[in-house]
Design an enzyme around this catalytic site. Structure first.
Site, PDB file in Angstrom:
ATOM      1  N   CYS A  16      19.372 -10.742  79.439  1.00 47.29           N
ATOM      2  CA  CYS A  16      19.240 -10.778  80.902  1.00 47.29           C
ATOM      3  C   CYS A  16      20.562 -10.385  81.554  1.00 47.29           C
ATOM      4  O   CYS A  16      21.598 -10.993  81.270  1.00 47.29           O
ATOM      5  CB  CYS A  16      18.831 -12.181  81.333  1.00 47.29           C
ATOM      6  SG  CYS A  16      18.935 -12.454  83.119  1.00 47.29           S
ATOM      7  N   CYS A  65      15.621 -10.182  85.419  1.00 44.80           N
ATOM      8  CA  CYS A  65      15.304  -9.254  84.326  1.00 44.80           C
ATOM      9  C   CYS A  65      13.826  -9.256  83.985  1.00 44.80           C
ATOM     10  O   CYS A  65      13.391  -8.520  83.107  1.00 44.80           O
ATOM     11  CB  CYS A  65      16.113  -9.626  83.088  1.00 44.80           C
ATOM     12  SG  CYS A  65      15.564 -11.152  82.323  1.00 44.80           S
ATOM     13  N   GLU A  83      39.741 -49.557 112.841  1.00 41.75           N
ATOM     14  CA  GLU A  83      39.355 -49.674 111.428  1.00 41.75           C
ATOM     15  C   GLU A  83      38.104 -48.836 111.189  1.00 41.75           C
ATOM     16  O   GLU A  83      37.429 -48.441 112.141  1.00 41.75           O
ATOM     17  CB  GLU A  83      39.138 -51.146 111.059  1.00 41.75           C
ATOM     18  CG  GLU A  83      38.094 -51.830 111.927  1.00 41.75           C
ATOM     19  CD  GLU A  83      38.115 -53.361 111.826  1.00 41.75           C
ATOM     20  OE1 GLU A  83      39.209 -53.958 111.785  1.00 41.75           O
ATOM     21  OE2 GLU A  83      37.032 -53.950 111.805  1.00 41.75           O
ATOM     22  N   LYS A 131      39.056 -52.293 118.347  1.00 43.77           N
ATOM     23  CA  LYS A 131      38.931 -53.682 118.806  1.00 43.77           C
ATOM     24  C   LYS A 131      40.208 -54.098 119.517  1.00 43.77           C
ATOM     25  O   LYS A 131      41.303 -53.747 119.082  1.00 43.77           O
ATOM     26  CB  LYS A 131      38.711 -54.612 117.605  1.00 43.77           C
ATOM     27  CG  LYS A 131      37.415 -54.334 116.858  1.00 43.77           C
ATOM     28  CD  LYS A 131      37.289 -55.172 115.592  1.00 43.77           C
ATOM     29  CE  LYS A 131      35.980 -54.826 114.881  1.00 43.77           C
ATOM     30  NZ  LYS A 131      35.873 -55.448 113.557  1.00 43.77           N
ATOM     31  N   CYS A 150      11.876 -14.241  85.030  1.00 45.17           N
ATOM     32  CA  CYS A 150      13.233 -14.242  85.562  1.00 45.17           C
ATOM     33  C   CYS A 150      13.349 -13.222  86.694  1.00 45.17           C
ATOM     34  O   CYS A 150      12.984 -12.060  86.516  1.00 45.17           O
ATOM     35  CB  CYS A 150      14.213 -13.910  84.446  1.00 45.17           C
ATOM     36  SG  CYS A 150      15.892 -13.650  85.043  1.00 45.17           S
ATOM     37  N   TYR A 193      34.862 -58.016 108.376  1.00 45.02           N
ATOM     38  CA  TYR A 193      35.655 -57.510 109.492  1.00 45.02           C
ATOM     39  C   TYR A 193      35.549 -58.363 110.754  1.00 45.02           C
ATOM     40  O   TYR A 193      36.007 -57.955 111.813  1.00 45.02           O
ATOM     41  CB  TYR A 193      35.286 -56.066 109.814  1.00 45.02           C
ATOM     42  CG  TYR A 193      33.789 -55.818 109.910  1.00 45.02           C
ATOM     43  CD1 TYR A 193      33.021 -56.443 110.884  1.00 45.02           C
ATOM     44  CD2 TYR A 193      33.155 -54.947 109.033  1.00 45.02           C
ATOM     45  CE1 TYR A 193      31.669 -56.232 110.978  1.00 45.02           C
ATOM     46  CE2 TYR A 193      31.786 -54.719 109.115  1.00 45.02           C
ATOM     47  CZ  TYR A 193      31.052 -55.365 110.089  1.00 45.02           C
ATOM     48  OH  TYR A 193      29.708 -55.158 110.167  1.00 45.02           O
ATOM     49  N   CYS A 211      15.845 -18.637  81.873  1.00 41.73           N
ATOM     50  CA  CYS A 211      15.413 -17.316  81.445  1.00 41.73           C
ATOM     51  C   CYS A 211      15.743 -17.242  79.968  1.00 41.73           C
ATOM     52  O   CYS A 211      16.880 -17.494  79.560  1.00 41.73           O
ATOM     53  CB  CYS A 211      16.193 -16.259  82.226  1.00 41.73           C
ATOM     54  SG  CYS A 211      16.098 -14.641  81.452  1.00 41.73           S
ATOM     55  N   LYS A 221      34.336 -47.645 110.483  1.00 47.62           N
ATOM     56  CA  LYS A 221      32.993 -48.186 110.668  1.00 47.62           C
ATOM     57  C   LYS A 221      32.246 -47.886 109.368  1.00 47.62           C
ATOM     58  O   LYS A 221      31.926 -46.738 109.072  1.00 47.62           O
ATOM     59  CB  LYS A 221      32.319 -47.508 111.857  1.00 47.62           C
ATOM     60  CG  LYS A 221      30.991 -48.127 112.214  1.00 47.62           C
ATOM     61  CD  LYS A 221      30.529 -47.584 113.560  1.00 47.62           C
ATOM     62  CE  LYS A 221      29.203 -48.168 114.004  1.00 47.62           C
ATOM     63  NZ  LYS A 221      28.175 -48.256 112.986  1.00 47.62           N
ATOM     64  N   TYR A 262      38.273 -61.214  79.164  1.00 56.00           N
ATOM     65  CA  TYR A 262      37.522 -61.822  80.263  1.00 56.00           C
ATOM     66  C   TYR A 262      36.254 -62.484  79.714  1.00 56.00           C
ATOM     67  O   TYR A 262      35.945 -63.635  80.033  1.00 56.00           O
ATOM     68  CB  TYR A 262      37.183 -60.756  81.304  1.00 56.00           C
ATOM     69  CG  TYR A 262      36.398 -61.299  82.479  1.00 56.00           C
ATOM     70  CD1 TYR A 262      37.047 -61.770  83.610  1.00 56.00           C
ATOM     71  CD2 TYR A 262      35.004 -61.349  82.445  1.00 56.00           C
ATOM     72  CE1 TYR A 262      36.334 -62.273  84.688  1.00 56.00           C
ATOM     73  CE2 TYR A 262      34.282 -61.846  83.507  1.00 56.00           C
ATOM     74  CZ  TYR A 262      34.945 -62.311  84.627  1.00 56.00           C
ATOM     75  OH  TYR A 262      34.233 -62.802  85.686  1.00 56.00           O
ATOM     76  N   LYS A 316      31.756 -42.777 116.992  1.00 58.65           N
ATOM     77  CA  LYS A 316      31.014 -42.189 115.861  1.00 58.65           C
ATOM     78  C   LYS A 316      31.507 -40.770 115.611  1.00 58.65           C
ATOM     79  O   LYS A 316      31.618 -39.969 116.541  1.00 58.65           O
ATOM     80  CB  LYS A 316      29.516 -42.142 116.179  1.00 58.65           C
ATOM     81  CG  LYS A 316      28.897 -43.513 116.408  1.00 58.65           C
ATOM     82  CD  LYS A 316      28.218 -44.045 115.174  1.00 58.65           C
ATOM     83  CE  LYS A 316      26.828 -43.466 115.032  1.00 58.65           C
ATOM     84  NZ  LYS A 316      26.154 -43.948 113.844  1.00 58.65           N
ATOM     85  N   ASP A 344      29.406 -47.595 106.750  1.00 51.72           N
ATOM     86  CA  ASP A 344      27.982 -47.333 106.897  1.00 51.72           C
ATOM     87  C   ASP A 344      27.192 -48.135 105.868  1.00 51.72           C
ATOM     88  O   ASP A 344      26.855 -47.648 104.798  1.00 51.72           O
ATOM     89  CB  ASP A 344      27.721 -45.826 106.729  1.00 51.72           C
ATOM     90  CG  ASP A 344      26.377 -45.426 107.304  1.00 51.72           C
ATOM     91  OD1 ASP A 344      25.729 -46.279 107.938  1.00 51.72           O
ATOM     92  OD2 ASP A 344      25.975 -44.267 107.113  1.00 51.72           O
TER      93      ASP A 344
HETATM   94  S1  IVH Z   1      32.492 -55.315 114.403  1.00 52.98           S
HETATM   95  C1  IVH Z   1      30.360 -57.906 117.588  1.00 52.98           C
HETATM   96  N1  IVH Z   1      33.579 -53.760 112.613  1.00 52.98           N
HETATM   97  O1  IVH Z   1      28.571 -51.446 113.115  1.00 52.98           O
HETATM   98  C2  IVH Z   1      30.854 -56.764 116.787  1.00 52.98           C
HETATM   99  N2  IVH Z   1      31.249 -53.595 112.957  1.00 52.98           N
HETATM  100  O2  IVH Z   1      26.840 -51.473 115.975  1.00 52.98           O
HETATM  101  C3  IVH Z   1      30.722 -56.994 115.360  1.00 52.98           C
HETATM  102  N3  IVH Z   1      30.131 -52.016 111.449  1.00 52.98           N
HETATM  103  O3  IVH Z   1      26.354 -54.093 113.427  1.00 52.98           O
HETATM  104  C4  IVH Z   1      30.839 -55.758 114.582  1.00 52.98           C
HETATM  105  N4  IVH Z   1      31.927 -51.402 110.339  1.00 52.98           N
HETATM  106  O4  IVH Z   1      27.003 -53.326 111.086  1.00 52.98           O
HETATM  107  C5  IVH Z   1      32.446 -54.115 113.233  1.00 52.98           C
HETATM  108  N5  IVH Z   1      34.683 -52.491 111.006  1.00 52.98           N
HETATM  109  C6  IVH Z   1      33.552 -52.844 111.622  1.00 52.98           C
HETATM  110  C7  IVH Z   1      32.310 -52.303 111.278  1.00 52.98           C
HETATM  111  C8  IVH Z   1      31.177 -52.686 111.970  1.00 52.98           C
HETATM  112  C9  IVH Z   1      30.610 -51.252 110.450  1.00 52.98           C
HETATM  113  C10 IVH Z   1      28.719 -52.025 111.849  1.00 52.98           C
HETATM  114  C11 IVH Z   1      28.096 -53.378 111.960  1.00 52.98           C
HETATM  115  C12 IVH Z   1      27.597 -53.506 113.357  1.00 52.98           C
HETATM  116  C13 IVH Z   1      27.538 -52.082 113.796  1.00 52.98           C
HETATM  117  C14 IVH Z   1      27.850 -52.002 115.274  1.00 52.98           C
END
Ligand code: IVH
Length: 766
Positions: free
Chosen positions: A425, A405, A110, A284, A402, A220, A420, A112, A33, A308, A114
């Protein structure tokens, strides 16, 4: 001609970037690469008129910014309505049905992720702008920073006139841990969690710094789009994946809300197996033509909900801090907590690691704190809720002596840990004895826990080797327990213990090396070192271990004199020449040592002409150092002498003791990525079937088992060495013997590593 070459190089590099960073199935090694990349750089230097903003060489560039420009989002970046309750989701579905009489639709579920929401704008397929979500209306222009994220394409083939991709920038748990290690090493405050680390990294004004941060991104959703139409969300994700974006690594298409609830449950069980943190599931409506009809509230669209999961952190109070003494004497402060439920289990204690950690987080007795499950196993204190202090909290000081001991406590060298220093000990003695007798060590089952404590307390055993002097009569009369709780005789167990001790005498070198309890020498390391030696008494003067140390030293020297170093350029031609001569000599010596290690079966050389030669050794420097230091110590010398006097000189595993019909007899494996069960469980099954598990891919590795998000480096190495790559299903087939090892050629031709058979691998749903 060279313009053609330029296009070829760019498209090849893009293809390899995608294979490596997006699909985790690289086809070439680093050296190849780098060669492509350097050739492209050279061509572009020769022909600056050919430079283009989407060239792979143009990811990290530009001077540090003084501030971020503001970007207005059109349409705004909304957030999602969140819920913790399943009945809310059923209400959500009922509401939608009322809004859309006569319509039929599926849902997509899907993870969420973080991280930090962001947007990417492509005009005519070219990335022109990236922005943070900000308040949803206005965000920061972070284009230069986002360009450094290698899984994000700088240009798209076949893209519409305008395309806004929306998603999440995140950091994997592993990337976060590594970044924090570097931050701490540099004396900076570590980040609190992967999300903060991702957010902090995106806010850096210098893109070169951002390039060093292990950021990644998943797409997403779409924002503004001209010239394309996505009838379904599933189709949208598929299209984005085809353009080369990472999309959610797990998706489920659900026919109704019951299926959604089941998918949410399934995702929850997989939650901790993702390489990054997920804090919930997003539901969704799949049909995007319904979105306009549903509309949105002030902040969120009506066609989606976030569910959540219970937080991975929980709030509780530290009522006491105790100190544990381990088998190597390390003093570990432990927070005794008011019990709290966290990720499915009750937590009453959390490790505080060491005094530095307590000081750094300013943890006091009586504090209210956030507990998290670090790496999903050991609970740790994440942070203190300082706002909830009432003045009754007290500062904790590590004991000067310690607690077990009364022995002196000291920091050794530059270690953070306090130890220690009293080798007598009792806590250390018990710890050493328990380790010696543990299952992976000498497996003397009769001697664990209470028995070990009693043997030490009554001074029958001060050193594990004392076990071999005990007689049957002595052991039968041995009493466990104390006056307060009542004592009982060891009795019949005496015979069992003596038999196990007798059997231990002929256990192999790897087991004994592990049992010896040398710091940094765990089961795998012990196996690796044992594989390169024939008996224990060889270790103190081992040429292999000496070579490992020398090799590491030579790499340091090579780095320091390398005349091509960009950090430390030679100041003139004379210095360059002189450094080149020294560099050549060092490279030569690395080559020779590499050959010695390869002959010993513990190293492999990466093909290519890179200098210094890339010797990959399975024995880590730290481990070699620790073993040599142990046998050079007074205790180590006496230990070996005593073993030999007992007639014990553990031998390496004979290479062919395994029954030839054991399904995996003699086959070596490396496990990487996320499998459906802990990797250790698979390792145990492989070993039980006669196989061997290593930590690093070398030329001795027969199979690389790649789970989800498998380490790209391991895949590349496997590919370079011609190691067969299996997914989990392939491993299970081998284990069950349904597919004899011949089903996977021992040295497959340029076998494409299969993408992982992951518990959450993207499903072909749409
Ligand atoms: S859809 C209009 N899909 O969650 C909706 N959000 O409060 C657009 N997030 O601000 C968001 N994973 O930062 C969507 N698979 C996912 C997500 C996702 C994380 C976050 C995103 C958003 C917050 C929603």
């Amino acid at each position: 001609m060279s313009l053609e070459r330029l296009h070829f190089l760019r498209s090849e590099i893009r293809r390899h970037d995608r294979l490596y960073y997006v699909e985790a199935r690289p086809e070439i090694g680093d050296a190849d690469y780098d060669a492509l990349y350097r050739e492209l750089e050279a061509l572009e230097r020769e022909h600056p008129e050919w430079l283009s903003p989407d060239s792979p060489t143009q990811r990290v560039g530009g001077a540090p910014l003084s501030a971020f420009a503001q970007v207005r989002h059109n349409p705004p970046m909304m957030s999602l309505d969140k819920t913790h309750s399943r009945s809310d989701l059923i209400d959500f579905d009922t509401f939608l049905r009322r809004q859309l009489p006569g319509e039929v639709w599926d849902y997509v579920v899907e993870p969420k992720v973080d991280g930090v929401a962001f947007s990417l704008l492509y005009e005519k397929g070219l990335l022109v702008r990236a922005a943070t979500r900000g308040n949803g209306e206005v965000g920061d222009d972070i284009t230069a920073n986002v360009r450094t994220i290698r899984s994000i394409p700088l240009s798209l083939a076949g893209a519409p006139a305008l395309l806004e991709a929306r998603g999440e920038v995140y950091m994997t748990r592993a990337g976060f841990a590594e970044l924090n290690r570097r931050e701490e090493e540099a004396g900076r405050e570590p980040f609190m969690n992967p999300r903060n680390a991702a957010a902090g990294s995106l806010k850096q004004l210098d893109p070169r710094e951002v390039a060093r941060r292990p950021l990644d991104a998943v797409i997403y959703a779409a924002g503004a789009v001209k010239g394309a139409d996505f009838p379904s969300h599933g189709g949208l994700l598929k299209q984005f994946a085809d353009w080369g974006f990472k999309t959610p690594p797990w998706q489920r298409l659900c026919v109704d809300i019951q299926a959604v609830l089941a998918a949410i449950d399934e995702l929850e069980t997989l939650r901790h197996s993702f390489p990054f943190e997920i804090d919930g599931a997003v539901v969704k409506v799949n049909r995007r033509d319904l979105y306009d009809r549903l509309g949105s509230t002030a902040k969120s669209p009506r066609w989606a909900r976030a569910f959540k999961y219970e937080p991975e952190r929980a709030e509780t109070r530290i009522w006491k801090i105790t100190v544990q003494v381990g088998r190597t004497g390390v003093l570990t402060p432990v927070a005794e907590l008011e019990p709290v439920l966290l990720a499915g289990s009750e937590i009453a204690r959390a490790t505080l690691h060491n005094a530095d950690e307590i000081a750094r987080k300013d943890i006091r007795i009586g504090d209210r704190v956030w507990v998290v499950k670090a790496g999903d196993v050991i609970p740790a204190i994440e942070s203190v809720l300082t706002g909830k202090r009432d003045g009754t909290e007290t500062v904790f000081a590590m004991p000067a002596a310690c607690p077990e001991c009364g022995g002196a406590v000291a920091r050794i060298g530059d270690e953070v840990a306090q130890r220690c220093t009293n080798p007598a000990c009792p806590a250390q003695r018990v710890g050493r004895l328990e380790h010696f007798a543990s299952r992976d060590a000498l497996d003397i089952r009769a001697i664990g826990g209470k028995v070990a404590e009693a043997l030490v307390a009554q001074e029958w055993v001060t050193d594990p080797l004392d076990l071999f002097s005990l007689t049957l009569a002595q052991l039968e009369s041995f009493r466990i327990g104390d006056e307060a709780t009542g004592t009982r005789k060891f009795g019949k167990n005496a015979q069992t213990a003596l038999e196990a001790l007798e059997a231990a005498k002929s256990l192999t070198l790897d087991r004994w090396l592990y049992a010896t309890g040398i710091p940094n020498v765990g089961v795998t390391v012990a196996e690796q070192i044992a594989a390169a030696h024939s008996r224990l008494s060889e270790l103190p003067g081992s040429p292999v271990l000496a070579a490992v140390l020398r090799l590491s030293d030579l790499y340091d020297q090579a780095a320091a004199v390398n005349p091509r170093s960009t950090l430390n350029r030679p100041k003139d031609e004379a210095e360059r020449e002189e450094r080149q001569t020294r560099f050549n000599r060092i490279c030569g010596e690395i080559g020779v040592l590499g050959d010695t290690l390869i002959a010993a079966g513990v190293a492999a050389k990466t093909p290519g002409t890179a200098l210094p030669p890339q010797v990959m050794c399975v024995i880590k420097t730290e481990a070699a150092k620790a073993v040599l230091a142990f046998f050079a110590s007074d205790y180590g010398k006496a230990y070996l002498e005593r073993l030999l006097a007992l007639g014990i000189d553990p031998q390496a595993k004979p290479k062919a003791t395994l029954a030839a019909d054991a399904p995996l007899a003699g086959a070596t494996f490396v496990l990487t990525g996320t499998l459906s069960q802990p990797r250790n469980d698979f390792a145990a099954r492989i070993k039980a079937a006669g196989g061997l598990v290593q930590e690093t891919v070398s030329k001795n590795t027969r199979y690389l088992v790649a789970g989800a998000d498998a380490g790209a480096a391991k895949l590349t190495k496997a590919r370079n060495l011609g190691t067969a790559v299996l997914d989990e299903a392939g491993l299970l087939a081998l284990l069950s013997g349904t597919s004899a090892p011949v089903a996977v050629p021992e040295k497959p031709a340029p076998a494409k590593p299969k993408p992982a058979a992951a518990p959450y691998r993207q499903q072909e749903l749409f």
